[in-house]
Design an enzyme around this catalytic site. Structure first.
Site, PDB file in Angstrom:
ATOM      1  N   GLU A  97       0.848  -1.144   0.582  1.00 54.26           N
ATOM      2  CA  GLU A  97       0.359   0.521  -0.382  1.00 54.26           C
ATOM      3  C   GLU A  97       0.798   1.261   0.085  1.00 54.26           C
ATOM      4  OE1 GLU A  97      -1.991   1.156   3.221  1.00 54.26           O
ATOM      5  OE2 GLU A  97      -1.343  -0.478   5.149  1.00 54.26           O
ATOM      6  N   CYS A 123      -2.409 -13.125 -14.533  1.00 57.08           N
ATOM      7  CA  CYS A 123      -2.992 -12.663 -15.450  1.00 57.08           C
ATOM      8  C   CYS A 123      -4.007 -11.962 -16.049  1.00 57.08           C
ATOM      9  CB  CYS A 123      -2.419 -14.194 -16.221  1.00 57.08           C
ATOM     10  SG  CYS A 123      -1.049 -14.507 -16.311  1.00 57.08           S
TER      11      CYS A 123
END
Length: 361
Positions: A97, A123
Site C-alpha cells: 500500500e 494474468c
C-alpha cells in the site's frame, strides 16, 4: 456484459531493451543441468519461447506504467484531464500500500476527479480493468479511462535460477514444478478506453464474459503477499493439470463469448489468447475449434508476460498488420485461479504507441 458506446481508443506498449534467451537461462542453470544430465535446448523446445525481456535491476512497475500510460493518452489525442478512471492491474506492484495506481496517477498527471485503484487477478488484471472501465463508460459515469500494468520478471527468474542450482534434492520429476517460472517475461501495456464520441473510428468493444472454476485455485501459487512476509518471488506450478483445467475453463468461457456476441467461429477473423507457450496454444485452439493461422502470438519473443501478455499481443498484432479494420477479434484471457475473462471487439483505427516494433526486428 454488452457495450455499444465503448471504444479501445489507443494502446501504449513499452518493452525492456535487455533480452534473456532460453539458451542463456540454461547456461545459468548449468549446475542443475549437469547434475541431472538435462539436455540443452529443453526449455525452448518444451515452451516455444526463444527469449524474454527483463527490466533493469531496481525497476519498479510504476515507472514503465507511467510511460505506457502517457504513450496511450498522447496517441488517442485526448488530454490527461479527460481520463476519469485509472486502474493499475498487473501482478507486480510497487508496494502493498498505497495502490500503485496512486503513483502512476501522479506520474501521468491525471485530474483529482479520477477514480484511482489497483486490480489484481493474476494474468487477467488488465482485461478485468478494461471491462470495469467499459462499464463506467457505458453507464455515462466517465468519458475515458485507462488500464495499465507492468510485469517485472527479473526477480522471479533470478530467484528461481538460484533456488534450482542450490537445491540438490531436486530430481527430473520434482524440478518440473519450477519450469513455468523460467518462461516469464517483462513488459508494460496501457489500454485507453473512451466513449464513441471521443474515438468514433477506434476498435469497438462489444461484450465481455467471465468463467470461474475456483476449485482449481491451488494449481499455480506464488509466495505470501502480506505485511512482514519475505515476498521472495518464487512460484510453484502443477503445469500439466493447470493446462488441462485452464483449457477446459477457457473453452467454457469461449462458448459464453460466442453466445453473448452472436458471433460464430466461422465469422471470427482473429483470435488472441493468453500467451503461455506453444504446447498450450496448440491445445487451446484445438479445443476451441479455432485455426492457428488466424491466431496472433508474442510468446516466442516475450515469453509469458502475465497480465500484459494478451494486451501486448493485441498491440503486436496491430503493429504487424494482422488486425484489419472491421475484423471481429476474440480476446481470450485465462488466468490461474482458475478464471477466464474474454472480450469481443470489432477492430478499427486504434493507434499503437511505444516500442512494440522491437518485436519486428
Amino acid at each position: 456484459m454488452r457495450f455499444d458506446r465503448v471504444r479501445l481508443a489507443s494502446i501504449g506498449a513499452v518493452l525492456p531493451e535487455e533480452i534473456w534467451s532460453s539458451a542463456e537461462i540454461e547456461s545459468r542453470l548449468s549446475p542443475l543441468y549437469n547434475r541431472l544430465r538435462l539436455p540443452e535446448g529443453r526449455l525452448e523446445l518444451m515452451s516455444g519461447i526463444a527469449e524474454r525481456r527483463v527490466w533493469p535491476t531496481g525497476t519498479q512497475p510504476s515507472g514503465p506504467s507511467i510511460e505506457s500510460g502517457r504513450q496511450a493518452i498522447a496517441a488517442a489525442g485526448i488530454t490527461p484531464e479527460q481520463v476519469g478512471c485509472l486502474v493499475h492491474a498487473s501482478v507486480c506492484r510497487d508496494f502493498l500500500e498505497p495502490a500503485t495506481a496512486s503513483k502512476v496517477h501522479h506520474g501521468i498527471g491525471l485530474s483529482a476527479d479520477c477514480w484511482v485503484y489497483d486490480v489484481s487477478n493474476a494474468c487477467l488484471g488488465i482485461i478485468n480493468g478494461a471491462i470495469q472501465i467499459a462499464m463506467m463508460i457505458q453507464s455515462g459515469v466517465i468519458e475515458a479511462g485507462i488500464v495499465v500494468g507492468t510485469e517485472n520478471s527479473r526477480m522471479l527468474l533470478e530467484s528461481t535460477i538460484a533456488a534450482l542450482n542450490q537445491d540438490e534434492s531436486l530430481t527430473r520429476k520434482t524440478v518440473k514444478g519450477a519450469f513455468a517460472s523460467l518462461t516469464i517475461g517483462s513488459g508494460s501495456c496501457a489500454w485507453l478506453l473512451t466513449n464513441d464520441r471521443l474515438a468514433p473510428e477506434a476498435a469497438e468493444v462489444h461484450c465481455g464474459v467471465a468463467e470461474a472454476r475456483t476449485e482449481f485455485h491451488d494449481l499455480c501459487v506464488s509466495d505470501s503477499d502480506s505485511a512482514g512476509a519475505a515476498m521472495q518471488p518464487l512460484m510453484e506450478t502443477d503445469s500439466e493439470k493447470l493446462m488441462a483445467e485452464g483449457i477446459a475453463t477457457g473453452v467454457a468461457g469461449f462458448e459464453k463469448l460466442l453466445a453473448e456476441s452472436g458471433w460464430t467461429r466461422e465469422t471470427l477473423q482473429r483470435s488472441v489468447c493468453h500467451q503461455v507457450g506453444a504446447r498450450h496454444r496448440t491445445a487451446m485452439l484445438d479445443a476451441m475449434g479455432l485455426p492457428v493461422e488466424t491466431d496472433s502470438i508474442s510468446f516466442p519473443q516475450l515469453g509469458n508476460t502475465g497480465s500484459v501478455a494478451l494486451p501486448l499481443t493485441v498491440a503486436a498484432a496491430a503493429d504487424r498488420g494482422e488486425l484489419c479494420h472491421g475484423d471481429r477479434v476474440a480476446m481470450l484471457g485465462i488466468g490461474s485461479g482458475i478464471n477466464s475473462v474474454m472480450l469481443a471487439a470489432r477492430w478499427g483505427q486504434t493507434p499503437i504507441a511505444g516500442n512494440i516494433g522491437l518485436l519486428a526486428r
